[in-house]
Design a protein around this motif. Structure first.
Motif, PDB file in Angstrom:
ATOM      1  N   TRP A  37     -23.742  -4.806  -6.268  1.00  0.00           N
ATOM      2  CA  TRP A  37     -23.232  -3.975  -5.168  1.00  0.00           C
ATOM      3  C   TRP A  37     -22.100  -3.065  -5.665  1.00  0.00           C
ATOM      4  N   LEU A  38     -21.239  -3.617  -6.507  1.00  0.00           N
ATOM      5  CA  LEU A  38     -20.136  -2.822  -7.046  1.00  0.00           C
ATOM      6  C   LEU A  38     -20.660  -1.666  -7.900  1.00  0.00           C
ATOM      7  N   LYS A  39     -21.674  -1.949  -8.731  1.00  0.00           N
ATOM      8  CA  LYS A  39     -22.227  -0.902  -9.590  1.00  0.00           C
ATOM      9  C   LYS A  39     -22.827   0.224  -8.760  1.00  0.00           C
ATOM     10  N   LYS A  40     -23.499  -0.144  -7.679  1.00  0.00           N
ATOM     11  CA  LYS A  40     -24.088   0.877  -6.814  1.00  0.00           C
ATOM     12  C   LYS A  40     -22.995   1.710  -6.146  1.00  0.00           C
ATOM     13  N   ARG A  41     -21.876   1.057  -5.783  1.00  0.00           N
ATOM     14  CA  ARG A  41     -20.763   1.783  -5.173  1.00  0.00           C
ATOM     15  C   ARG A  41     -20.165   2.797  -6.152  1.00  0.00           C
ATOM     16  N   GLU A  42     -20.186   2.466  -7.425  1.00  0.00           N
ATOM     17  CA  GLU A  42     -19.595   3.354  -8.418  1.00  0.00           C
ATOM     18  C   GLU A  42     -20.351   4.673  -8.529  1.00  0.00           C
ATOM     19  N   THR A  43     -21.648   4.675  -8.152  1.00  0.00           N
ATOM     20  CA  THR A  43     -22.442   5.905  -8.248  1.00  0.00           C
ATOM     21  C   THR A  43     -22.332   6.756  -6.991  1.00  0.00           C
ATOM     22  N   VAL A  47       0.838  -1.203   0.000  1.00  0.00           N
ATOM     23  CA  VAL A  47       0.000   0.000   0.000  1.00  0.00           C
ATOM     24  C   VAL A  47       0.876   1.257   0.000  1.00  0.00           C
ATOM     25  N   GLY A  48       1.981   1.198   0.724  1.00  0.00           N
ATOM     26  CA  GLY A  48       2.894   2.335   0.768  1.00  0.00           C
ATOM     27  C   GLY A  48       3.555   2.627  -0.563  1.00  0.00           C
ATOM     28  N   SER A  49       3.643   1.624  -1.429  1.00  0.00           N
ATOM     29  CA  SER A  49       4.261   1.813  -2.745  1.00  0.00           C
ATOM     30  C   SER A  49       3.333   2.523  -3.725  1.00  0.00           C
ATOM     31  N   GLN A  50       2.093   2.784  -3.299  1.00  0.00           N
ATOM     32  CA  GLN A  50       1.080   3.427  -4.145  1.00  0.00           C
ATOM     33  C   GLN A  50       0.553   2.481  -5.223  1.00  0.00           C
ATOM     34  N   ALA A  51       0.936   1.212  -5.149  1.00  0.00           N
ATOM     35  CA  ALA A  51       0.445   0.244  -6.137  1.00  0.00           C
ATOM     36  C   ALA A  51      -0.988  -0.174  -5.842  1.00  0.00           C
ATOM     37  N   ALA A  52      -1.439   0.022  -4.605  1.00  0.00           N
ATOM     38  CA  ALA A  52      -2.800  -0.355  -4.213  1.00  0.00           C
ATOM     39  C   ALA A  52      -3.257   0.531  -3.069  1.00  0.00           C
ATOM     40  N   ARG A  53      -4.558   0.800  -3.040  1.00  0.00           N
ATOM     41  CA  ARG A  53      -5.135   1.585  -1.942  1.00  0.00           C
ATOM     42  C   ARG A  53      -5.563   0.669  -0.799  1.00  0.00           C
ATOM     43  N   GLU A  54      -5.935  -0.553  -1.133  1.00  0.00           N
ATOM     44  CA  GLU A  54      -6.289  -1.568  -0.145  1.00  0.00           C
ATOM     45  C   GLU A  54      -5.610  -2.870  -0.566  1.00  0.00           C
ATOM     46  N   ALA A  55      -5.336  -3.743   0.402  1.00  0.00           N
ATOM     47  CA  ALA A  55      -4.694  -5.011   0.037  1.00  0.00           C
ATOM     48  C   ALA A  55      -4.885  -6.052   1.123  1.00  0.00           C
ATOM     49  N   ALA A  56      -4.999  -7.308   0.692  1.00  0.00           N
ATOM     50  CA  ALA A  56      -4.994  -8.471   1.586  1.00  0.00           C
ATOM     51  C   ALA A  56      -4.230  -9.568   0.871  1.00  0.00           C
ATOM     52  N   SER A 111     -13.160  -0.370   2.613  1.00  0.00           N
ATOM     53  CA  SER A 111     -14.568  -0.752   2.446  1.00  0.00           C
ATOM     54  C   SER A 111     -14.783  -1.711   1.277  1.00  0.00           C
ATOM     55  N   LEU A 112     -13.982  -1.574   0.221  1.00  0.00           N
ATOM     56  CA  LEU A 112     -14.149  -2.458  -0.935  1.00  0.00           C
ATOM     57  C   LEU A 112     -13.787  -3.894  -0.584  1.00  0.00           C
ATOM     58  N   LEU A 113     -12.598  -4.121  -0.044  1.00  0.00           N
ATOM     59  CA  LEU A 113     -12.176  -5.480   0.305  1.00  0.00           C
ATOM     60  C   LEU A 113     -13.003  -6.032   1.466  1.00  0.00           C
ATOM     61  N   ASN A 114     -13.372  -5.177   2.399  1.00  0.00           N
ATOM     62  CA  ASN A 114     -14.211  -5.635   3.496  1.00  0.00           C
ATOM     63  C   ASN A 114     -15.544  -6.156   2.953  1.00  0.00           C
ATOM     64  N   GLY A 115     -16.112  -5.427   1.994  1.00  0.00           N
ATOM     65  CA  GLY A 115     -17.357  -5.884   1.372  1.00  0.00           C
ATOM     66  C   GLY A 115     -17.187  -7.202   0.653  1.00  0.00           C
ATOM     67  N   LEU A 116     -16.063  -7.353  -0.044  1.00  0.00           N
ATOM     68  CA  LEU A 116     -15.785  -8.614  -0.749  1.00  0.00           C
ATOM     69  C   LEU A 116     -15.693  -9.780   0.216  1.00  0.00           C
ATOM     70  N   PHE A 117     -14.904  -9.630   1.283  1.00  0.00           N
ATOM     71  CA  PHE A 117     -14.639 -10.769   2.149  1.00  0.00           C
ATOM     72  C   PHE A 117     -15.805 -11.094   3.078  1.00  0.00           C
ATOM     73  N   GLN A 118     -16.576 -10.098   3.479  1.00  0.00           N
ATOM     74  CA  GLN A 118     -17.761 -10.405   4.275  1.00  0.00           C
ATOM     75  C   GLN A 118     -18.740 -11.228   3.450  1.00  0.00           C
ATOM     76  N   ARG A 119     -18.857 -10.911   2.189  1.00  0.00           N
ATOM     77  CA  ARG A 119     -19.707 -11.723   1.301  1.00  0.00           C
ATOM     78  C   ARG A 119     -19.079 -13.087   1.062  1.00  0.00           C
ATOM     79  N   THR A 120     -17.761 -13.133   0.987  1.00  0.00           N
ATOM     80  CA  THR A 120     -17.054 -14.406   0.793  1.00  0.00           C
ATOM     81  C   THR A 120     -17.355 -15.370   1.934  1.00  0.00           C
ATOM     82  N   PHE A 121     -17.273 -14.887   3.154  1.00  0.00           N
ATOM     83  CA  PHE A 121     -17.516 -15.753   4.309  1.00  0.00           C
ATOM     84  C   PHE A 121     -18.984 -16.177   4.377  1.00  0.00           C
TER      85      PHE A 121
END
Length: 417
Positions: free
Chosen positions: A331-337, A36-45, A132-142
């Motif tokens: 959900w992703l489309k709604k986030r884009e708006t 994340v510090g390299s600016q290559a990603a804003r969120e990461a897991a 929030s993006l990755l959190n949304g992904l993984f909560q749905r994953t579980f």
């Protein structure tokens, strides 16, 4: 906002490649901060197990994130590309759902990967790289994994890696009850394998670990004893079965050490199972006479038992996953708006505030409240109606027709033709 996932697993890369890209638990926090510090990603897991290394991230530049992975492990990108997969948002969600549900594992339906995924997410959350993006992904994953486990039989009749280890040993030795067994490491995988071996009541169980205290704590569960790794050269020859799973970046058991042990055993065979990635046992050990060395990839055929029955259940699971991926895409489309909605509300708030300020000035001058309210309502109406009115008054052709249809739908109007 761009959800991407990339990595490799037991389907795309051999163990010799997977071990080069592994992230031991103790380096994960620093690795996440570096990414994340390299600016290559804003969120990461980062998910790193014996079968896979995968990076899920919110990145506008996936290639830069891939370059980070290359640089972090000191491997040329072109050397990695043949083994890597890169997934867009929808494919990344489907992949995560399948992984958590045990559909992408060496053992179809196994449950250990779900715990490993949760550990990876917890680490990212603690470090602060889970947005929030990755959190949304993984909560749905579980949630998907729970649904698959509860409504299908995909995990039934599953032969775990731990149970397979016992089966392999039983193919070499007449009975487990006469064997001395050494476990190197004291983590979750060793605990699982030790549980299966202990059920066969072997002659002796020993845990060898870097820290004696942790080894003793695990050994007590099985009525065994503990030693430190430094004691291995003196005691290795006493054991018929050696199972290793540590987070060491370098081999712990070398060819010379095993050669001396075999000589002291007068060539009685040793069964060695290396479940670590990177490997704990030098690959050359497998070439020695009287040594039966297996890795995680070698026991794939053992865990195929019951796969056909689970395959049918896996088809049901795939249907569930397909439906949940569609929901995730919505959900992703709604986030884009969200930015547009925020900008629209900001504009409306500015209009309201300006109109209110004008009304308050009129009241301060002594203008009758009724006239002020009338003026306020007219001003707000004119301001709010100006953009759609202007849009309806301009343009032509298909573009104008689309604007007319959109405004009619937004305002729920049904004008006569």
């Amino acid at each position: 906002m761009h959800l991407v996932a990339f990595g490799l697993n037991h389907h795309t890369a051999p163990l010799s490649v997977r071990e080069k890209l592994a992230f031991p638990a103790e380096v994960l926090p620093n690795a996440l901060e570096s990414l994340v510090g390299s600016q290559a990603a804003r969120e990461a897991a980062i998910v790193s197990t014996c079968n896979r290394t995968e990076i899920y991230c919110n990145s506008n530049n996936p290639e830069q994130a891939l370059q980070w992975l290359s640089h972090y492990h000191g491997l040329p990108v072109e050397e990695l590309r043949p083994y890597l997969y890169q997934l867009d948002a929808s494919s990344a969600a489907r992949h995560a759902f399948r992984v958590a549900s045990g559909l992408d594992s060496m053992v179809l339906g196994e449950t250990q990967i779900l715990g490993q995924l949760k550990d990876a997410v917890r680490t990212a959350e603690n470090v602060g790289t889970l947005g929030s993006l990755l959190n949304g992904l993984f909560q749905r994953t579980f949630a998907v994994a729970k649904e698959v486990r509860s409504s299908t039989a995909v995990g039934s009749s599953s032969v775990s890696m731990s149970a397979a280890a016992v089966k392999l040993a039983e193919q070499i030795f007449p009975t487990i009850g006469e064997l001395n067994i050494l476990f190197i490491g004291a983590g979750e995988m060793i605990e699982l394998v030790a549980t299966h071996f202990a059920a066969r009541e072997p002659s002796c169980i020993t845990i060898a670990n870097r820290t004696l205290e942790r080894g003793q704590k695990l050994a007590e569960q099985f009525g065994g004893n503990a030693i430190t790794l430094s004691e291995l050269p003196d005691v290795l020859h006493r054991y018929d079965v050696v199972v290793t799973s540590t987070a060491s970046q370098l081999p712990i058991v070398g060819k010379g050490l095993v050669e001396r042990a075999i000589k002291a055993r007068r060539h009685r065979p040793i069964f060695m199972l290396d479940l670590a990635v990177p490997r704990d046992i030098e690959i050359e050990v497998g070439k020695l006479d009287d040594v039966y060395l297996y890795t995680v990839d070698d026991i794939a055929s053992i865990v195929e038992v019951g796969k056909e029955a689970r395959q049918s259940a896996a088809e049901e699971a795939e249907s569930i996953i397909q439906a949940r991926v569609a929901e995730f895409n919505d959900w992703l489309k709604k986030r884009e708006t969200v930015p547009l909605i925020r900008a629209l509300r900001d504009e409306a708030e500015r209009t309201r505030r300006h109109a209110l300020e004008a009304a308050l000035k009129q009241l301060a001058k002594g203008t009758e409240p009724e006239k002020v309210l009338e003026s306020l309502s007219q001003q707000l109406t004119n301001k709010l109606m100006h953009p759609p009115t202007q849009a309806l008054s301009s343009g032509s052709g298909a573009e104008h027709a689309a604007v007319v249809e959109t405004i009619a739908r937004l305002y729920r109007l049904h004008p006569e033709s």
